[in-house]
Design a protein around this motif. Sequence first.
Motif: not given
Length: 115
Positions: A3-28
């Motif tokens: 299973x996967x859990x995503x995080x790091x989303x949000x509201x940003x203006x055009x031209x902005x940046x974000x970093x998303x993370x995805x944690x896996x419940x098992x070994x990648x």
Amino acid sequence: QVQYVESGGGLVQPGGSLRLSCAASGSLFTISTMGWYRQAPGKQRELVAGITRDGRTNYADSVKGRFTISRDNAKNTVYLQMISLKLEDTAVYYCNKFPAAPRSWGQGAQVTVSS
């Protein structure tokens, strides 16, 4: 089933940046290719970036040069660095292996690009 859990989303203006993370419940280490997908309102979910176990990457044309996918197998985590965000990048972002495992979709991370 991993299973996967995503995080790091949000509201940003055009031209902005974000970093998303995805944690896996098992070994990648057991998963050859991981991907980041997104689903915009009224549209089908699409693959935007993929990365193999040894680090080879591939991107959709719409995000090439702006998004960077990476993975840390030791931490069972996949990342998506997004820069120069555009209004059309607004979507819910998910991670999953490629091809996707239908029962492994998480809740996703909402990314909203708005002025």
